[in-house]
Write a protein that holds these residues in place. Structure first.
Motif, PDB file in Angstrom:
ATOM      1  N   LYS A 114      -3.601  13.126   1.801  1.00 62.86           N
ATOM      2  CA  LYS A 114      -4.378  11.882   1.769  1.00 62.86           C
ATOM      3  C   LYS A 114      -3.472  10.680   1.527  1.00 62.86           C
ATOM      4  CE  LYS A 114      -8.771  13.892   0.228  1.00 62.86           C
ATOM      5  NZ  LYS A 114      -9.781  13.902  -0.851  1.00 62.86           N
ATOM      6  N   CYS A 115      -2.487  10.855   0.650  1.00 66.65           N
ATOM      7  CA  CYS A 115      -1.545   9.756   0.403  1.00 66.65           C
ATOM      8  C   CYS A 115      -0.802   9.389   1.689  1.00 66.65           C
ATOM      9  CB  CYS A 115      -0.546  10.155  -0.691  1.00 66.65           C
ATOM     10  SG  CYS A 115      -1.266  10.373  -2.332  1.00 66.65           S
ATOM     11  N   ASN A 170       2.044   1.795  -3.521  1.00 68.37           N
ATOM     12  CA  ASN A 170       0.978   2.338  -4.366  1.00 68.37           C
ATOM     13  C   ASN A 170       0.730   3.815  -4.066  1.00 68.37           C
ATOM     14  OD1 ASN A 170       0.613  -0.180  -5.555  1.00 68.37           O
ATOM     15  ND2 ASN A 170      -0.912  -0.816  -4.051  1.00 68.37           N
ATOM     16  N   GLU A 171       0.759   4.168  -2.778  1.00 67.71           N
ATOM     17  CA  GLU A 171       0.557   5.573  -2.412  1.00 67.71           C
ATOM     18  C   GLU A 171       1.723   6.433  -2.897  1.00 67.71           C
ATOM     19  OE1 GLU A 171      -2.114   6.869  -1.313  1.00 67.71           O
ATOM     20  OE2 GLU A 171      -3.138   4.952  -1.142  1.00 67.71           O
ATOM     21  N   ALA A 230       0.835  -1.208   0.000  1.00 67.47           N
ATOM     22  CA  ALA A 230       0.000   0.000   0.000  1.00 67.47           C
ATOM     23  C   ALA A 230       0.861   1.246   0.000  1.00 67.47           C
ATOM     24  CB  ALA A 230      -0.926  -0.015   1.221  1.00 67.47           C
ATOM     25  N   THR A 231       1.984   1.215   0.732  1.00 67.26           N
ATOM     26  CA  THR A 231       2.911   2.354   0.732  1.00 67.26           C
ATOM     27  C   THR A 231       3.468   2.589  -0.664  1.00 67.26           C
ATOM     28  OG1 THR A 231       3.512   1.918   3.039  1.00 67.26           O
ATOM     29  CG2 THR A 231       5.033   3.268   1.743  1.00 67.26           C
ATOM     30  N   GLU A 287      -3.091   7.568   4.021  1.00 65.43           N
ATOM     31  CA  GLU A 287      -3.284   6.174   3.644  1.00 65.43           C
ATOM     32  C   GLU A 287      -2.072   5.317   4.045  1.00 65.43           C
ATOM     33  OE1 GLU A 287      -5.872   4.601   2.429  1.00 65.43           O
ATOM     34  OE2 GLU A 287      -7.056   6.444   2.545  1.00 65.43           O
ATOM     35  N   ILE A 288      -0.867   5.905   3.938  1.00 64.31           N
ATOM     36  CA  ILE A 288       0.327   5.176   4.379  1.00 64.31           C
ATOM     37  C   ILE A 288       0.257   4.916   5.877  1.00 64.31           C
ATOM     38  CG2 ILE A 288       2.829   5.335   4.646  1.00 64.31           C
ATOM     39  CD1 ILE A 288       2.916   6.868   2.023  1.00 64.31           C
ATOM     40  N   ASP A 329       0.997   7.329  -6.348  1.00 66.50           N
ATOM     41  CA  ASP A 329       0.063   8.459  -6.415  1.00 66.50           C
ATOM     42  C   ASP A 329       0.750   9.757  -6.001  1.00 66.50           C
ATOM     43  OD1 ASP A 329      -1.810   6.632  -7.162  1.00 66.50           O
ATOM     44  OD2 ASP A 329      -2.687   6.412  -5.172  1.00 66.50           O
ATOM     45  N   TYR A 330       1.632   9.663  -5.021  1.00 63.93           N
ATOM     46  CA  TYR A 330       2.393  10.830  -4.568  1.00 63.93           C
ATOM     47  C   TYR A 330       3.226  11.387  -5.727  1.00 63.93           C
ATOM     48  CZ  TYR A 330       5.530  13.533  -1.509  1.00 63.93           C
ATOM     49  OH  TYR A 330       6.245  14.539  -0.917  1.00 63.93           O
TER      50      TYR A 330
END
Length: 571
Positions: free
Chosen positions: A258-259, A89-90, A86-87, A262-263, A93-94
């Motif tokens: 938000k990223c 993937n974020e 997940a990190t 989520e991390i 997005d970052y």
């Protein structure tokens, strides 16, 4: 910035309109354009930094992403690895937000300012052209005034000299009357020319004063006012661009936040208990703990007995201690048998080297994988069948016979996959039938069996015992017991020699070895054969010391050595 010298009240002194002052103003406006272009270059380099940073972040995220069909992909069932995924993937997005910053700065600042600079240069060129034109006009008027003034001065002097000459001739008694009359007429002509020059000079002077008034009070102030407005617009524009520069960054802050949230959320979702339970399920052997070992009374060797709960085999009337030297030589006999398959990394095809529970999971995974492959082949077959029907109904769209070859190939693949699935389903059913229920008494069972002799395996299921490392072995009967010296077994296990080369082969087609135990080859590549086809359609080859595996026999042309089973060459 304010140009106070550009207002009308400050434009009255003549010195401000000297050419050097006009040139200074031109240099100042050029400096303003240079400042604007410097800021454009600054923003452009910032966008390049953002896009390079985003690219590096994406490459970093891609680098640590789990590879498909690899061992890493299985590791991501743990919550800690899922949080790491997940990190990644974020972070992707970052990186996208930094790309947004770069794109917005390019479109909203760099492109707009570049277009504005071109317009500013054209406007500045026009204003200074008008200023030089007005300056040239007033200089021309001044030259005309000076020329008229000099002509008037010259005519006045000529008239004065003519008058003096006439008076001199008129006073001289020796001069004839005709000469006097001629002198008088010449003096009158000069006086008339002087009057005309005077009138022209006066008219030119009035016109020059009018032009000069318009020049200093109308034309030049208007031109300078336009230049001042142009300069002020430039200053306002660069200020607005700086605000946009900050606003573009500010717009992505909520998404970046938000990223990061989520991390943090992924990190908080890590469950150590869940991960520990997954480890337990993954390595659970399926064996029940052994019973207690009874005390052996060596004071009465003749009447010594062994408890029924002991791990030794008592069915044949020959009780043995599990720690006796007699049984030491036959520990883990499956290792010697499956040594070559373990070297390849895949193990036996039926996973018989694994404990029962792990073996059941592996067989279930293999069955599911084969069922997915069968479904995929069936989907392709259905699609090709529909295409063939379309071609039959509409021959102009294609040749229906061209699909038959592919359909035949798909049918062969389906039949092969179904046979393979049936084979693994049979092994799975056998393992599931032989696994002990959790409420049964403690007894160790082995999963080591040969698929060709399942009846013998069932009869010997109770004669198997567990090895000390959690794997399991088969306890041979009295008639088939083989004693292997411990030193010989250790030497074979530790000093394992690679299989010898028995021939060479040439790849007829390219083969992508995606399954475990296979190896990829390219068309025309020459390799070494270390194990010929045993009737299952696969040949084992070696590329170098570290790369070996199986390829379809139909994909290679085999050249066996003369002493290899009496064969010379076959395809």
């Amino acid at each position: 910035m304010s140009f106070c010298f550009l207002s009308c009240r400050w434009l009255l002194p003549t010195w401000i309109f000297k050419k050097d002052q006009f040139d200074n103003l031109e240099k100042h406006t050029q400096w303003g354009i240079d400042v604007l272009e410097k800021y454009i270059k600054f923003v452009k380099e910032r966008t390049e930094i953002e896009i390079n940073y985003a690219k590096q972040l994406r490459n970093l995220s891609k680098k640590y992403q789990p590879k498909k069909n690899s061992k890493e992909e299985d590791e991501y069932k743990y919550s800690s690895c899922q949080a790491f995924l997940a990190t990644l993937n974020e972070m992707n997005d970052y990186a996208g937000q930094h790309e947004v910053v770069s794109e917005n700065m390019t479109s909203q600042i760099t492109a707009e300012l570049a277009r504005y600079v071109q317009e500013l240069k054209q406007e500045r060129k026009m204003h200074f052209h008008d200023g030089r034109k007005a300056q040239q006009h007033i200089e021309t008027c001044w030259k005309q005034l000076e020329s008229s003034k000099r002509r008037f001065e010259r005519d006045c002097k000529e008239a004065d000299r003519a008058q003096q000459y006439f008076e001199k001739m008129d006073a001289d008694i020796n001069v004839t009357k005709a000469d006097v009359e001629k002198a008088r007429q010449q003096a009158q002509l000069r006086h008339q020319m002087a009057e005309e020059s005077k009138a022209e000079y006066s008219s030119t002077l009035q016109r020059f004063n009018h032009e000069q008034h318009d020049h200093y009070h109308t034309h030049i102030p208007n031109i300078f006012q336009k230049i001042q407005e142009m300069e002020e617009r430039r200053i306002i524009r660069i200020g607005e661009s700086m605000k946009t520069f900050a606003e573009v960054d500010r717009q992505v802050i909520p998404i970046i936040g938000k990223c990061l949230d989520e991390i943090t959320k992924a990190a908080e979702s890590i469950d150590q208990k869940h991960d520990s339970q997954l480890v337990v399920e993954a390595f659970k052997s399926g064996f029940e703990p052994p019973g207690d070992v009874d005390f052996e009374d060596f004071t009465q060797p003749i009447k010594r007995t062994v408890s029924d709960s002991s791990l030794s085999n008592s069915k044949d009337g020959k009780p043995e201690s599990r720690f006796s030297g007699k049984s030491k030589g036959k520990l883990w006999p499956f290792i010697k048998k499956n040594k070559l398959s373990l070297k390849l990394g895949g193990g036996p095809e039926d996973f018989s080297n694994l404990p029962p529970e792990q073996r059941r999971k592996k067989l279930q995974q293999k069955v599911d994988e084969l069922n997915r492959d069968i479904q995929k082949e069936m989907d392709q077959r259905d699609a090709l069948t529909k295409m063939k029907d379309v071609y039959i109904k509409n021959p102009q769209m294609g040749d229906a016979a061209s699909v038959d070859l592919k359909l035949a190939e798909l049918a062969q693949n389906l039949e092969k996959l179904r046979l393979e699935a049936q084979k693994f389903e049979g092994w799975l059913a056998e393992v599931e039938g032989r696994l002990p229920a959790r409420t049964e008494p403690a007894r160790r069972q082995s999963g080591m069996y040969e698929p060709q002799n399942t009846l013998t395996v069932n009869n010997c299921a109770q004669d198997r015992e567990s090895s000390p490392d959690g794997s399991y072995t088969e306890e041979p009967s009295q008639e088939s017991e083989v004693k292997v010296p411990a030193a010989e077994f250790d030497d074979e296990f530790d000093d394992e020699e690679p299989l010898p080369t028995i021939g060479t082969c040439k790849a007829l087609y390219t083969f992508e070895g995606q399954n475990e135990g296979t190896i990829s080859v390219s068309e025309g590549e020459t390799l070494f054969i270390i194990e010929e086809d045993k009737g299952d359609g696969w040949t084992r080859i070696r590329r170098n010391e570290d790369e070996e595996g199986y390829v379809p026999t139909s994909y290679v042309e085999v050249y066996l050595e003369k002493n290899a089973k009496g064969a010379m060459t076959y395809i």
